[in-house]
Design an enzyme around this catalytic site. Structure first.
Site, PDB file in Angstrom:
ATOM      1  N   GLU A 105       0.857  -1.187   0.000  1.00  0.00           N
ATOM      2  CA  GLU A 105       0.000   0.000   0.000  1.00  0.00           C
ATOM      3  C   GLU A 105       0.896   1.241   0.000  1.00  0.00           C
ATOM      4  O   GLU A 105       1.720   1.399   0.908  1.00  0.00           O
ATOM      5  CB  GLU A 105      -0.901  -0.030   1.261  1.00  0.00           C
ATOM      6  CG  GLU A 105      -1.723   1.215   1.526  1.00  0.00           C
ATOM      7  CD  GLU A 105      -2.639   1.594   0.353  1.00  0.00           C
ATOM      8  OE1 GLU A 105      -3.534   0.821   0.040  1.00  0.00           O
ATOM      9  OE2 GLU A 105      -2.419   2.675  -0.245  1.00  0.00           O
ATOM     10  N   ASP A 132      -8.799   1.188  -6.834  1.00  0.00           N
ATOM     11  CA  ASP A 132      -9.200   2.521  -7.327  1.00  0.00           C
ATOM     12  C   ASP A 132      -9.878   2.343  -8.684  1.00  0.00           C
ATOM     13  O   ASP A 132      -9.300   1.739  -9.592  1.00  0.00           O
ATOM     14  CB  ASP A 132      -7.969   3.421  -7.479  1.00  0.00           C
ATOM     15  CG  ASP A 132      -7.351   3.764  -6.128  1.00  0.00           C
ATOM     16  OD1 ASP A 132      -8.108   3.895  -5.143  1.00  0.00           O
ATOM     17  OD2 ASP A 132      -6.119   3.880  -6.054  1.00  0.00           O
ATOM     18  N   LYS A 135     -13.113   7.007 -15.660  1.00  0.00           N
ATOM     19  CA  LYS A 135     -13.105   7.550 -17.024  1.00  0.00           C
ATOM     20  C   LYS A 135     -12.404   6.570 -17.974  1.00  0.00           C
ATOM     21  O   LYS A 135     -11.338   6.046 -17.634  1.00  0.00           O
ATOM     22  CB  LYS A 135     -12.354   8.890 -17.060  1.00  0.00           C
ATOM     23  CG  LYS A 135     -13.089   9.983 -16.312  1.00  0.00           C
ATOM     24  CD  LYS A 135     -12.321  11.283 -16.373  1.00  0.00           C
ATOM     25  CE  LYS A 135     -13.052  12.338 -15.562  1.00  0.00           C
ATOM     26  NZ  LYS A 135     -12.184  13.388 -15.063  1.00  0.00           N
ATOM     27  N   THR A 165     -13.751  -4.995   4.195  1.00  0.00           N
ATOM     28  CA  THR A 165     -12.744  -3.925   4.121  1.00  0.00           C
ATOM     29  C   THR A 165     -13.429  -2.589   4.443  1.00  0.00           C
ATOM     30  O   THR A 165     -14.655  -2.484   4.449  1.00  0.00           O
ATOM     31  CB  THR A 165     -12.098  -3.829   2.720  1.00  0.00           C
ATOM     32  OG1 THR A 165     -13.034  -3.222   1.831  1.00  0.00           O
ATOM     33  CG2 THR A 165     -11.656  -5.171   2.190  1.00  0.00           C
ATOM     34  N   ARG A 166     -12.594  -1.573   4.648  1.00  0.00           N
ATOM     35  CA  ARG A 166     -13.134  -0.245   4.959  1.00  0.00           C
ATOM     36  C   ARG A 166     -13.975   0.286   3.795  1.00  0.00           C
ATOM     37  O   ARG A 166     -15.053   0.820   3.969  1.00  0.00           O
ATOM     38  CB  ARG A 166     -11.961   0.704   5.235  1.00  0.00           C
ATOM     39  CG  ARG A 166     -12.420   2.093   5.594  1.00  0.00           C
ATOM     40  CD  ARG A 166     -11.280   2.942   6.082  1.00  0.00           C
ATOM     41  NE  ARG A 166     -10.777   2.475   7.369  1.00  0.00           N
ATOM     42  CZ  ARG A 166     -10.022   3.199   8.179  1.00  0.00           C
ATOM     43  NH1 ARG A 166      -9.662   4.411   7.842  1.00  0.00           N
ATOM     44  NH2 ARG A 166      -9.604   2.708   9.331  1.00  0.00           N
ATOM     45  N   TYR A 167     -13.491   0.103   2.568  1.00  0.00           N
ATOM     46  CA  TYR A 167     -14.236   0.597   1.409  1.00  0.00           C
ATOM     47  C   TYR A 167     -15.518  -0.171   1.186  1.00  0.00           C
ATOM     48  O   TYR A 167     -16.514   0.387   0.720  1.00  0.00           O
ATOM     49  CB  TYR A 167     -13.350   0.569   0.148  1.00  0.00           C
ATOM     50  CG  TYR A 167     -12.598   1.863  -0.016  1.00  0.00           C
ATOM     51  CD1 TYR A 167     -11.508   2.157   0.793  1.00  0.00           C
ATOM     52  CD2 TYR A 167     -13.005   2.819  -0.941  1.00  0.00           C
ATOM     53  CE1 TYR A 167     -10.836   3.357   0.683  1.00  0.00           C
ATOM     54  CE2 TYR A 167     -12.332   4.023  -1.065  1.00  0.00           C
ATOM     55  CZ  TYR A 167     -11.248   4.281  -0.253  1.00  0.00           C
ATOM     56  OH  TYR A 167     -10.586   5.483  -0.360  1.00  0.00           O
ATOM     57  N   GLU A 168     -15.479  -1.435   1.525  1.00  0.00           N
ATOM     58  CA  GLU A 168     -16.695  -2.238   1.387  1.00  0.00           C
ATOM     59  C   GLU A 168     -17.763  -1.725   2.361  1.00  0.00           C
ATOM     60  O   GLU A 168     -18.926  -1.532   1.976  1.00  0.00           O
ATOM     61  CB  GLU A 168     -16.352  -3.706   1.682  1.00  0.00           C
ATOM     62  CG  GLU A 168     -17.529  -4.639   1.565  1.00  0.00           C
ATOM     63  CD  GLU A 168     -17.164  -6.058   1.989  1.00  0.00           C
ATOM     64  OE1 GLU A 168     -15.979  -6.371   2.176  1.00  0.00           O
ATOM     65  OE2 GLU A 168     -18.107  -6.842   2.153  1.00  0.00           O
TER      66      GLU A 168
HETATM   67  C1  LIG Z   1     -10.095   2.343  -2.989  1.00  0.00           C
HETATM   68  S1  LIG Z   1      -8.775   1.938  -1.962  1.00  0.00           S
HETATM   69  C2  LIG Z   1      -9.297   0.394  -1.238  1.00  0.00           C
HETATM   70  C3  LIG Z   1      -8.510   0.037  -0.010  1.00  0.00           C
HETATM   71  C4  LIG Z   1      -8.870  -1.328   0.621  1.00  0.00           C
HETATM   72  N1  LIG Z   1      -8.546  -2.421  -0.257  1.00  0.00           N
HETATM   73  C5  LIG Z   1     -10.332  -1.366   1.023  1.00  0.00           C
HETATM   74  O1  LIG Z   1     -11.090  -2.098   0.366  1.00  0.00           O
HETATM   75  O2  LIG Z   1     -10.685  -0.711   2.018  1.00  0.00           O
HETATM   76  C6  LIG Z   1      -7.551   1.386  -3.127  1.00  0.00           C
HETATM   77  C7  LIG Z   1      -6.160   1.362  -2.544  1.00  0.00           C
HETATM   78  O3  LIG Z   1      -5.249   0.799  -3.469  1.00  0.00           O
HETATM   79  C8  LIG Z   1      -4.008   1.467  -3.315  1.00  0.00           C
HETATM   80  N2  LIG Z   1      -3.235   1.244  -4.553  1.00  0.00           N
HETATM   81  C9  LIG Z   1      -3.458   1.812  -5.757  1.00  0.00           C
HETATM   82  N3  LIG Z   1      -2.557   1.367  -6.656  1.00  0.00           N
HETATM   83  C10 LIG Z   1      -1.741   0.490  -5.993  1.00  0.00           C
HETATM   84  C11 LIG Z   1      -0.611  -0.288  -6.376  1.00  0.00           C
HETATM   85  N4  LIG Z   1      -0.136  -0.263  -7.633  1.00  0.00           N
HETATM   86  N5  LIG Z   1      -0.026  -1.068  -5.433  1.00  0.00           N
HETATM   87  C12 LIG Z   1      -0.504  -1.098  -4.174  1.00  0.00           C
HETATM   88  N6  LIG Z   1      -1.580  -0.381  -3.762  1.00  0.00           N
HETATM   89  C13 LIG Z   1      -2.189   0.402  -4.655  1.00  0.00           C
HETATM   90  C14 LIG Z   1      -4.396   2.910  -3.062  1.00  0.00           C
HETATM   91  O4  LIG Z   1      -3.385   3.649  -2.416  1.00  0.00           O
HETATM   92  C15 LIG Z   1      -5.638   2.739  -2.189  1.00  0.00           C
HETATM   93  O5  LIG Z   1      -5.342   2.783  -0.810  1.00  0.00           O
END
Ligand SMILES: C[S@@+](CC[C@H](N)C(=O)[O-])C[C@H]1O[C@@H](n2cnc3c(N)ncnc32)[C@H](O)[C@@H]1O
Length: 231
Positions: free
Chosen positions: A87, A136, A140, A210-213
């Site tokens: 992360e 993420d 778009k 997860t937090r986002y879920e």
């Molecule tokens: C929308 S958040 C979801 C976080 C967690 N998985 C959750 O469900 O609560 C997406 C996370 O992926 C991380 N991320 C994005 N690209 C990444 C990469 N190439 N390698 C590791 N983490 C990455 C971002 O920093 C972000 O914290």
């Protein structure tokens, strides 16, 4: 300018999300300075269970663990397995460090940075599980190449999973859902573990929230869960 080529892992070598949010409190700085170096994944050697844990335990790999809720609960459930979480977001890493300290977890290793940088150092066919949870969305179309679910990263995941190993993916984002289904339907080395129309709408056992879920559920969104077995 190099044109985007689907399947090229270099297209997401550039990290686009944020790296830091609010300033850290004193205790959080201490965790980053003291605990993080002790449990960081080495970036200059192969990354395997014997090197990280001194034995041959099953190895799990989480991409973008956010604040580490899923990573650390899985690690707590499976104390004889090894967990690697990646992360780049500092405040998220601090969240995971707090869980690791509070639950006295000795089976978790972290990388603060891009998951691809570690994944490529893992010997082929050695991972038991890979998790990509609420990545993420980059909704778009012109940003589609930034999505982690692209053939390049999925090539690496397939290469590093053991035959019979599992790739878990979850999202609440419709555009990402469609995109991910399109990508995964083109893959020959995975079998979708779907045992009925409800199986991808109900969180499977052994899949901590997860937090986002939780955030998605609070907003009234559907959440979709996918389990793929490496053939
Ligand atoms: C929308 S958040 C979801 C976080 C967690 N998985 C959750 O469900 O609560 C997406 C996370 O992926 C991380 N991320 C994005 N690209 C990444 C990469 N190439 N390698 C590791 N983490 C990455 C971002 O920093 C972000 O914290």
């Amino acid at each position: 300018m190099t044109a985007y080529k689907s399947g090229d892992p270099t297209t997401i070598r550039q990290l686009y999300g944020r790296r830091q949010g609010h300033a850290l409190r004193e205790g959080q700085v201490e965790l980053v300075e003291n605990l993080l170096p002790q449990i960081s994944v080495p970036t200059d050697s192969p990354v395997s269970s014997p090197i990280l844990f001194g034995d041959d335990r099953p190895l799990h790999f989480e991409i973008g663990f956010g604040a580490g809720e899923h990573l650390t609960q899985r690690a707590d459930m499976l104390p004889d397995h090894g967990f690697i979480g990646c992360e780049p977001y500092l405040n998220g890493v601090v969240g995971a460090l707090q869980h690791i300290r509070d639950n006295v977890l000795s089976n978790v290793r972290l990388h603060m940075g891009n998951a691809l940088d570690i994944l490529e150092h893992i010997p082929d066919e050695t991972l038991s599980f890979v998790y990509l949870l609420h990545p993420d969305p980059w909704p778009k179309a012109r940003h589609a190449k930034r999505r982690f679910m692209n053939h390049g990263p999925v090539d690496l995941i397939a290469q590093k999973l053991k035959p019979g190993g599992e790739f878990r993916f979850g999202t609440d984002h419709e555009t990402y859902l469609e995109w991910a289904c399109m990508i995964m339907s083109q893959r020959k080395e995975f079998e979708w573990l779907c045992d009925g129309p409800q199986s991808w709408m109900i969180r499977p056992g052994g899949w901590p929230e997860t937090r986002y879920e939780a955030k998605a559920r609070r907003k009234g969104h559907e959440v979709w869960y996918f389990r793929y077995r490496k053939i």
